[in-house]
Design an enzyme around this catalytic site. Structure first.
Site, PDB file in Angstrom:
ATOM      1  CB  THR A  93      -1.030  -0.018   1.177  1.00 57.08           C
ATOM      2  OG1 THR A  93      -0.128   0.317   2.365  1.00 57.08           O
ATOM      3  CG2 THR A  93      -1.714  -1.176   1.490  1.00 57.08           C
ATOM      4  CB  CYS A  94       0.665   4.418  -1.262  1.00 59.15           C
ATOM      5  SG  CYS A  94       1.308   3.629  -2.876  1.00 59.15           S
ATOM      6  CB  SER A  95      -1.603   3.101   3.620  1.00 57.98           C
ATOM      7  OG  SER A  95      -2.392   3.434   4.893  1.00 57.98           O
ATOM      8  N   GLY A  97       4.871   7.525   2.379  1.00 57.69           N
ATOM      9  CA  GLY A  97       4.124   6.343   3.210  1.00 57.69           C
ATOM     10  C   GLY A  97       4.084   5.031   2.190  1.00 57.69           C
ATOM     11  CG  PHE A  98       6.036   1.445   0.150  1.00 57.65           C
ATOM     12  CD1 PHE A  98       5.255   1.080  -0.971  1.00 57.65           C
ATOM     13  CD2 PHE A  98       6.817   0.315   0.651  1.00 57.65           C
ATOM     14  CE1 PHE A  98       5.444   0.029  -1.597  1.00 57.65           C
ATOM     15  CE2 PHE A  98       7.171  -0.905   0.126  1.00 57.65           C
ATOM     16  CZ  PHE A  98       6.391  -0.701  -1.064  1.00 57.65           C
TER      17      PHE A  98
END
Length: 81
Positions: free
Chosen positions: A7-9, A65-66
């Site tokens: 995710t890019c979270s 973020g990753f």
């Protein structure tokens, strides 16, 4: 068979919590270390698989973020012919 979840979270609900849910509902898969040379790891807040995952954040890794987790299917190994 291997599956990667990313995710890019930075949110645990979208990262470690999803990994824990996948492992709870799919006993044929296990979590394995993802990007072993990456220093920032997932948290233990949702289970023991967290540190096998990689995590990146703005403050520590200078990213937006990753998150990345890797799953491998457990089972019998085929004989090599």
């Amino acid at each position: 068979v291997a599956v990667t979840y990313s995710t890019c979270s930075i949110h645990e609900a979208e990262n470690e919590a999803v990994v824990a849910e996948v492992l709870r509902n799919n006993s044929k898969f296990r979590a394995v270390e993802c990007l072993p040379k990456w220093k920032s790891r997932g948290t233990l807040s949702h289970g023991p698989a967290g540190p096998l995952c990689c995590r990146a954040s703005h403050d520590v890794d200078l990213t937006n973020g990753f998150f990345c987790a890797r799953f491998e299917k457990q089972g019998k190994k085929r004989k090599q012919e």
